[in-house]
Design a protein around this motif. Structure first.
Motif, PDB file in Angstrom:
ATOM      1  N   LYS B 252     110.221  78.671  52.237  1.00 20.00           N
ATOM      2  CA  LYS B 252     109.347  79.846  52.141  1.00 20.00           C
ATOM      3  C   LYS B 252     110.114  81.118  52.479  1.00 20.00           C
ATOM      4  CE  LYS B 252     104.449  79.267  52.553  1.00 20.00           C
ATOM      5  NZ  LYS B 252     103.286  79.429  53.403  1.00 20.00           N
ATOM      6  N   PHE B 253     111.234  80.967  53.154  1.00 23.43           N
ATOM      7  CA  PHE B 253     112.009  82.117  53.591  1.00 23.43           C
ATOM      8  C   PHE B 253     113.262  82.173  52.725  1.00 23.43           C
ATOM      9  CE2 PHE B 253     110.080  83.336  57.733  1.00 23.43           C
ATOM     10  CZ  PHE B 253     109.063  82.413  57.708  1.00 23.43           C
ATOM     11  N   ASN B 254     113.246  83.076  51.744  1.00 26.06           N
ATOM     12  CA  ASN B 254     114.404  83.145  50.860  1.00 26.06           C
ATOM     13  C   ASN B 254     115.128  84.472  50.998  1.00 26.06           C
ATOM     14  OD1 ASN B 254     112.058  84.261  49.852  1.00 26.06           O
ATOM     15  ND2 ASN B 254     112.939  84.398  47.803  1.00 26.06           N
ATOM     16  N   ASP B 255     116.399  84.438  50.646  1.00 25.50           N
ATOM     17  CA  ASP B 255     117.251  85.633  50.656  1.00 25.50           C
ATOM     18  C   ASP B 255     117.184  86.408  51.971  1.00 25.50           C
ATOM     19  OD1 ASP B 255     117.898  85.183  47.906  1.00 25.50           O
ATOM     20  OD2 ASP B 255     115.895  85.945  47.434  1.00 25.50           O
ATOM     21  N   VAL B 256     117.232  85.697  53.062  1.00 23.22           N
ATOM     22  CA  VAL B 256     117.136  86.370  54.355  1.00 23.22           C
ATOM     23  C   VAL B 256     118.458  87.042  54.689  1.00 23.22           C
ATOM     24  CG1 VAL B 256     116.803  86.012  56.816  1.00 23.22           C
ATOM     25  CG2 VAL B 256     115.410  84.768  55.185  1.00 23.22           C
ATOM     26  N   LEU B 257     118.379  88.283  55.128  1.00 24.92           N
ATOM     27  CA  LEU B 257     119.596  89.010  55.483  1.00 24.92           C
ATOM     28  C   LEU B 257     119.780  89.143  56.998  1.00 24.92           C
ATOM     29  CD1 LEU B 257     119.591  91.948  52.928  1.00 24.92           C
ATOM     30  CD2 LEU B 257     120.893  89.833  52.863  1.00 24.92           C
ATOM     31  N   ARG B 258     118.674  89.419  57.685  1.00 24.37           N
ATOM     32  CA  ARG B 258     118.779  89.613  59.138  1.00 24.37           C
ATOM     33  C   ARG B 258     117.648  88.846  59.813  1.00 24.37           C
ATOM     34  NH1 ARG B 258     123.035  90.741  58.257  1.00 24.37           N
ATOM     35  NH2 ARG B 258     124.173  92.712  58.436  1.00 24.37           N
ATOM     36  N   MET B 259     117.915  88.415  61.060  1.00 24.98           N
ATOM     37  CA  MET B 259     116.887  87.678  61.802  1.00 24.98           C
ATOM     38  C   MET B 259     116.801  88.213  63.226  1.00 24.98           C
ATOM     39  SD  MET B 259     117.455  83.769  60.692  1.00 24.98           S
ATOM     40  CE  MET B 259     119.156  83.611  61.149  1.00 24.98           C
ATOM     41  N   GLN B 260     115.620  88.096  63.807  1.00 25.78           N
ATOM     42  CA  GLN B 260     115.424  88.398  65.228  1.00 25.78           C
ATOM     43  C   GLN B 260     114.540  87.304  65.793  1.00 25.78           C
ATOM     44  OE1 GLN B 260     116.509  90.660  67.386  1.00 25.78           O
ATOM     45  NE2 GLN B 260     117.830  91.645  65.873  1.00 25.78           N
ATOM     46  N   PHE B 261     114.842  86.838  67.003  1.00 25.14           N
ATOM     47  CA  PHE B 261     114.001  85.829  67.629  1.00 25.14           C
ATOM     48  C   PHE B 261     113.234  86.468  68.783  1.00 25.14           C
ATOM     49  CE2 PHE B 261     113.222  82.269  70.553  1.00 25.14           C
ATOM     50  CZ  PHE B 261     112.419  81.520  69.707  1.00 25.14           C
ATOM     51  N   LEU B 262     111.897  86.312  68.777  1.00 22.96           N
ATOM     52  CA  LEU B 262     111.059  86.846  69.861  1.00 22.96           C
ATOM     53  C   LEU B 262     110.790  85.698  70.828  1.00 22.96           C
ATOM     54  CD1 LEU B 262     108.513  88.684  67.565  1.00 22.96           C
ATOM     55  CD2 LEU B 262     110.622  89.585  68.513  1.00 22.96           C
ATOM     56  N   PRO B 263     111.488  85.654  71.970  1.00 25.32           N
ATOM     57  CA  PRO B 263     111.477  84.432  72.787  1.00 25.32           C
ATOM     58  C   PRO B 263     110.131  84.123  73.427  1.00 25.32           C
ATOM     59  CG  PRO B 263     112.697  86.183  73.873  1.00 25.32           C
ATOM     60  CD  PRO B 263     112.370  86.685  72.521  1.00 25.32           C
ATOM     61  N   TYR B 264     109.349  85.128  73.772  1.00 23.73           N
ATOM     62  CA  TYR B 264     108.085  84.846  74.457  1.00 23.73           C
ATOM     63  C   TYR B 264     106.975  84.489  73.478  1.00 23.73           C
ATOM     64  CZ  TYR B 264     110.404  86.620  78.541  1.00 23.73           C
ATOM     65  OH  TYR B 264     111.283  86.782  79.559  1.00 23.73           O
ATOM     66  N   HIS B 265     107.203  84.781  72.209  1.00 19.67           N
ATOM     67  CA  HIS B 265     106.199  84.451  71.193  1.00 19.67           C
ATOM     68  C   HIS B 265     106.622  83.259  70.358  1.00 19.67           C
ATOM     69  CE1 HIS B 265     105.774  88.657  72.258  1.00 19.67           C
ATOM     70  NE2 HIS B 265     104.510  88.576  71.922  1.00 19.67           N
ATOM     71  N   PHE B 266     107.854  82.797  70.538  1.00 18.78           N
ATOM     72  CA  PHE B 266     108.423  81.712  69.744  1.00 18.78           C
ATOM     73  C   PHE B 266     108.369  82.055  68.258  1.00 18.78           C
ATOM     74  CE2 PHE B 266     109.436  78.339  72.687  1.00 18.78           C
ATOM     75  CZ  PHE B 266     108.822  78.800  73.824  1.00 18.78           C
ATOM     76  N   LEU B 267     108.657  83.297  67.950  1.00 16.68           N
ATOM     77  CA  LEU B 267     108.611  83.738  66.563  1.00 16.68           C
ATOM     78  C   LEU B 267     110.020  84.090  66.097  1.00 16.68           C
ATOM     79  CD1 LEU B 267     105.545  86.144  66.397  1.00 16.68           C
ATOM     80  CD2 LEU B 267     105.699  83.807  65.611  1.00 16.68           C
ATOM     81  N   LEU B 268     110.345  83.652  64.898  1.00 18.03           N
ATOM     82  CA  LEU B 268     111.584  84.061  64.265  1.00 18.03           C
ATOM     83  C   LEU B 268     111.205  85.053  63.170  1.00 18.03           C
ATOM     84  CD1 LEU B 268     114.686  83.464  64.098  1.00 18.03           C
ATOM     85  CD2 LEU B 268     114.120  81.954  62.209  1.00 18.03           C
ATOM     86  N   ALA B 269     111.625  86.304  63.345  1.00 19.59           N
ATOM     87  CA  ALA B 269     111.306  87.328  62.356  1.00 19.59           C
ATOM     88  C   ALA B 269     112.495  87.471  61.422  1.00 19.59           C
ATOM     89  CB  ALA B 269     111.002  88.647  63.041  1.00 19.59           C
ATOM     90  N   THR B 270     112.237  87.463  60.141  1.00 19.09           N
ATOM     91  CA  THR B 270     113.345  87.563  59.180  1.00 19.09           C
ATOM     92  C   THR B 270     113.096  88.724  58.222  1.00 19.09           C
ATOM     93  OG1 THR B 270     112.289  86.131  57.569  1.00 19.09           O
ATOM     94  CG2 THR B 270     113.672  85.070  59.220  1.00 19.09           C
ATOM     95  N   ALA B 271     114.174  89.376  57.850  1.00 22.25           N
ATOM     96  CA  ALA B 271     114.087  90.466  56.870  1.00 22.25           C
ATOM     97  C   ALA B 271     114.916  90.058  55.662  1.00 22.25           C
ATOM     98  CB  ALA B 271     114.633  91.750  57.468  1.00 22.25           C
TER      99      ALA B 271
END
Lengths: 452, 591
Positions: B252-271
């Motif tokens: 579902k996550f294609n062509d990702v260039l940058r990522m950030q991990f939000l440790p307290y939310h357990f979320l991986l944000a991708t751009a």
């Protein structure tokens, strides 16, 4: 090669692992803390999440039912606590049988056929050596709390034959006098067979009488003419009475603030009164959907438990209008009597279907010995729930109770009826002369008159 | 120090002051303690000194009288004073005052909760004394710039363990490299553009895994522990474990260039290159939100560690702030004339530093969304990174420059440190809780010593570099239990603890409508019919007069008000008429 920079001018973070790692595996782990708020972001959302979890766990662990004591052969009509021993309870049934129970072992110690017909009331003497029972056979009997020897017949220490049926009994806190109620409120000396004093105030019968636990000469009784009457045993006439819309079944004094008492009323509500201002109740406790039959305060005086004809028992905070807890089981029928144990941990209920049930006063409390960490965790969780109690999610989970379908239906019905009544009153007010239909609060509605 | 405070903008709150104090050259153990440290809070000081004087005088006189030694009195009676700045560090928000008309219960609740929070604040401030480590520092001799000091010299001057933190990994084949440090600062993840991925326990130089994914690698990121990491490859997002085993391929996550991990939310944000900002919940493996930013290729990304808001930089010079709950950006701000090249946010969530193609470096206050200052870097900065200690590193061409005292209002001066590398710099990250800056470049990876960069004291219940595997497991369970829901991400993380006045008013209004009266309204004044005392005929008469015709007064007040309003309306009407009256009759035919 000589270093160009003195080590005085430079310092790089370098931690010695010996300061941070335990020496042997038998040691406890070293946990250095730093409370700097910037190292702990999302304080509020994390605490909120913890509070939400604590609330959910509280509901998960809410298993209030401890035990059922069976053995009676008819509905339970009254229960009383032993004055000195936490583990002993005395109960009377509708067939005149009285049983003594040992709570920790959950077994019956002794059975006495005390009366013919109902046992109407039991009270334990303050010294804990004997107890009194009254029954439908117009007698007051005093029994020894110790069982008779092997082969010896169960005989009362003392029997008094009265003129009319007695409906309730209560013993003085320190003196050897007790009070009964029936057609009149009688004060008895243990040594005599006729009452020292009798009170009546144009009333044909009383259902309950209680000594004030602090001001020990003060008495309160519920009468069948919808009134609650206060007496001073040193005076010859009753002090005053409150007449309500419907009859009160029983009442109980608050053991800590003994100027308050709570009465269980036929109109499904409980009313807490301040004896200094009897014209309006301090609090109206609503939630039952049928007549309330019995009420008893916790020894801390902060909460009380009520038993109702709707087959539930409810626990109310003393100053809140709604219950914090409701207990019911499929098998429990109309609950006749209820008592709060003297260690503030358990609630006993006696019901129509011949069982005495033992409940936890705090449904999710863990029984038994707790470790220090368990205690600390429990305290922390309690505080968290208290802190976030007004948040909608937390409140929704904390308030939710499963109710039997019948009660739920009745509850909805009654809400609708109440709403309709309120709407009608509002319409009447709207179409009549301003001020002619006064706005009555819930507290003012239920008191008819106060008579001095 | 005083002058600094004067220059600060008005809106700056306590935390900034706090930060400023931290960036002062740190105190040494051989120096004498400063005056300010020992100073008591002003009020206490005076009285305490007086008390001391009095007590000593008394003692002496007593001694003289008796000639024997009496019991010695405590020369510092009462609690030890806590320095003001330490107290301020632990202050959360403003103190709440009891409102004027508060009822008894509210008053008691406010007073007791204030007392509790004050106690907590004091105890936390006292605990500061027990913190074991001090921050690092670097100072030049007189007339010497610290930025001329080479890394080799620093590594020689410090102890062996610290010296070993400066090292180079020569990986010229698969570069340039992106990198990421784990939350505890022990584990390093490097990913080469041409597919080389390796994770290393960099302090023991222990290679955990190494592999070539045979595909372009755009970014690498550790997840919540060192057991898992995410790699943004040419097409899809992959998740590997620490042994290099492929756990997931998230299509579902294609062509990702940058990522950030939000440790307290357990979320991986991708751009992604297609302009999508996506959130992956790594605890349940679900996509939480996918936002189409409509801003083109997203290759500049950063997170605000204070409130978990994602900052994206765009080619048109704007920076936009995103939360997973909203399809539109929370804020959009124009920061640069050219494209935004890099941005970073400090740990308190107060400052944002951006660099753009216009070769400017700008510092913003992102609570007020206002620029604080900007400077011109001749080479422009391609990568930016802020350390826990507040040092800013900027990659300008093949040189990494480290700046001190950037945050705040003072303009950027010359760099604190500098280091030249071979090849283009591709990634820049400070190691948490260490004085180390990791640099990924075309020729491999360089670990550079930057004294003063790391937070000296960690909190072992949160992030413990020395934790055992058992402790890690326990931490993981606890962290998962208090996972913050993504719905709570917003600009103000403390919103949840504030009183929701608006919905209360709404509910109250509905209640009044349903009941037909206001249950919170104050009762009308009823004179007390007191039976004892004050019942003289005169007093009664006076009291009666006070409340006589109370209801009539209300009516009169109302009618007067109505009349004035009517008059006003009539005046307005007549004014309009006058205006109309000036027009001629023929005006009506005009268009």
């Amino acid at each position: 090669h000589q270093s160009a920079y003195e080590s005085d001018n430079i310092k790089v973070l370098c931690r010695n692992p010996d300061d941070y790692v335990r020496e042997t595996t038998r040691d406890i782990q070293r946990v250095p803390r730093n409370y700097d708020p910037t190292l702990h972001p999302f304080e509020v959302p994390r605490e909120y999440t913890r509070a939400l979890n604590a609330t959910k766990l509280e509901r998960v662990f809410a298993k209030p039912f401890v035990a059922s004591l069976d053995g009676h052969r008819d509905g339970i009509s009254c229960i009383t606590k032993h004055a000195k021993s936490l583990s002993t309870v005395i109960s009377g049934a509708c067939d005149g049988e009285v049983k003594l129970w040992n709570l920790p072992r959950q077994e019956c110690l002794r059975t006495v056929q005390a009366h013919e017909g109902f046992v109407r009331g039991i009270c334990s003497r303050f010294c804990g050596t004997s107890f009194f029972t009254v029954g439908d056979d117009k007698t007051i009997k005093q029994w020894n709390l110790e069982a008779p020897g092997y082969g010896v017949r169960e005989e009362p220490i003392n029997t008094i034959l009265g003129k009319a049926v007695f409906t309730g009994i209560d013993h003085h806190q320190r003196e050897s006098t007790f009070v009964t109620c029936g057609q009149t409120v009688d004060i008895w000396d243990e040594q005599r067979s006729s009452p020292i004093r009798s009170f009546s105030w144009g009333v044909d019968s009383f259902s309950c009488v209680r000594y004030n636990p602090v001001e020990t000469e003060l008495l309160a009784s519920c009468a069948s003419d919808r009134s609650i009457v206060l007496y001073d045993t040193r005076e010859s006439a009753p002090l005053r009475k409150v007449i309500m819309q419907l009859r009160s079944n029983t009442l109980c004094w608050n053991p800590m603030e003994a100027y308050y008492f709570t009465c269980a009323n036929e109109d499904y509500n409980l009313y807490t009164y301040d004896i200094r201002h009897l014209d309006v109740p301090v609090t109206v406790h609503m939630d039952h959907v049928s007549a309330v039959l019995d009420v008893d305060y916790s020894p801390t005086g902060r909460e009380f438990v009520s038993a109702s004809f709707d087959k539930t028992i409810r626990i109310f905070p003393k100053d809140k209008g709604h219950s914090r807890e409701v207990y019911h089981t499929k098998r429990m029928q109309h609950v006749i009597c209820v008592r709060w144990s003297a260690d503030n941990k358990y609630v006993l209920s006696g019901s129509d279907e011949m069982n005495i049930r033992l409940w936890k006063a705090n449904a999710s409390e863990k029984l038994g010995l707790l470790s220090t960490r368990e205690k600390a965790a429990a305290h922390y969780n309690k505080k968290l729930i208290e802190k976030f109690q007004h948040h909608p999610q937390v409140r929704r989970i904390a308030r939710h109770r499963h109710l039997p379908g019948d009660i739920l239906k009745q509850k909805r019905e009654q809400r609708e009826m109440k709403e309709a009544r309120r709407r009608r009153e509002q319409n009447v007010r709207k179409h009549s002369k301003p001020g002619s239909v006064p706005l009555l609060t819930e507290k003012e509605k239920h008191v008819a008159a106060v008579v001095e | 120090m005083d002058s600094l405070i004067c220059y600060l903008p008005k809106k700056v709150n306590i935390y900034e002051f706090d930060w400023l104090f931290l960036t002062q050259p740190p105190k040494r153990y051989w120096e004498e303690t400063e005056n300010t440290d020992q100073r008591r809070p002003e009020e206490e000081q005076g009285t305490a000194v007086q008390n001391q004087n009095k007590s000593t005088v008394k003692e002496r006189s007593l001694k003289r009288k008796n000639g024997e030694n009496l019991e010695k009195k405590d020369p510092f009676p009462g609690e030890a004073p806590i320095p003001h700045k330490q107290l301020q560090k632990f202050q959360r928000g403003e103190k709440y005052k009891v409102p004027a008309g508060a009822r008894r219960r509210l008053k008691e609740a406010i007073i007791s909760s204030e007392a509790m929070s004050e106690l907590a604040q004091k105890q936390a401030a006292r605990y500061d004394l027990l913190l074991p480590e001090d921050a690092g520092f670097l100072e030049g001799d007189e007339d010497e710039d610290t930025n001329t000091i080479s890394q080799d010299d620093i590594a020689d001057a410090v102890d062996i363990t610290s010296g070993s933190k400066y090292f180079n990994l020569h990986l010229s084949q698969f570069g340039p490299y992106r990198l990421d440090y784990g939350r505890t600062g022990r584990h390093l993840l490097v990913g080469g553009k041409k597919g080389h991925v390796a994770c290393i326990d960099w302090q023991s130089k222990d290679l955990m895994c190494e592999m070539n994914v045979m595909e372009t690698v755009n970014d690498v990121k550790w997840l919540h522990t060192e057991a898992m990491f995410a790699v943004a490859q040419k097409r899809w997002l992959y998740i590997y474990d620490s042994k290099g085993l492929e756990l997931h391929c998230v299509k579902k996550f294609n062509d990702v260039l940058r990522m950030q991990f939000l440790p307290y939310h357990f979320l991986l944000a991708t751009a992604s290159a297609t302009g999508f900002l996506q959130y992956l919940d790594v605890s349940v493996g679900k996509e939480i939100a996918a936002v189409c930013t409509k801003m083109g290729r997203l290759d500049v990304m950063s997170q605000n560690p204070h409130n978990a808001v994602i900052h994206l930089g765009h080619p048109n010079g704007t920076v936009s702030l995103w939360s997973p709950n909203q399809k539109e950006p929370l804020v959009k701000m124009l920061c640069h004339r050219g494209a935004v090249r890099s941005l970073t946010v400090d740990k308190t969530g107060t400052y944002m530093v951006t660099s753009g193609l216009d070769r400017k470096l700008k510092v913003y206050d992102i609570r007020a969304f206002k620029p604080l200052h900007s400077c011109f870097l001749p080479a422009g900065a391609s990568c930016l990174s802020l350390s826990q200690g507040g040092l800013l590193s900027a990659a300008t061409g093949d040189i990494v420059q480290v700046y001190q005292n950037v945050l705040g209002s003072s303009p950027v001066s010359k760099p604190y440190m500098a280091h030249r590398l071979r090849g283009q710099i591709w990634g820049l990250a400070y190691c948490p809780f260490e004085d180390v800056l990791g640099i990924g470049h075309g020729e491999g990876f360089t670990s550079m010593i930057v004294p003063g960069a790391g937070e000296p004291n960690f909190d072992a219940l949160d992030t413990n570099p020395f934790r055992s595997s058992k402790q890690r497991q326990e931490w993981e369970v606890k962290a998962l239990l208090e996972k913050v829901q993504p719905e709570l991400i917003g600009l103000d993380p403390g919103q949840l603890s504030k009183v929701d006045q608006a919905s209360f008013e709404q509910r109250h209004k509905e209640q009044v409508e349903a009941l037909g009266f206001d249950p919170l309204a104050k009762d009308k004044f009823k004179p007390k019919t007191k039976k004892k005392g004050r019942s003289s005929a005169g007093a009664i008469e006076k009291r009666k007069r006070k409340v006589a015709h109370e209801d009539q007064r209300d009516e009169i007040r109302q009618t007067v008000q109505e009349r004035t309003e009517r008059d006003k309306e009539q005046k307005e009407k007549s004014n309009e008429k006058k205006k109309l009256g000036n027009k001629s009759t023929l005006d009506r035919f005009r268009k």
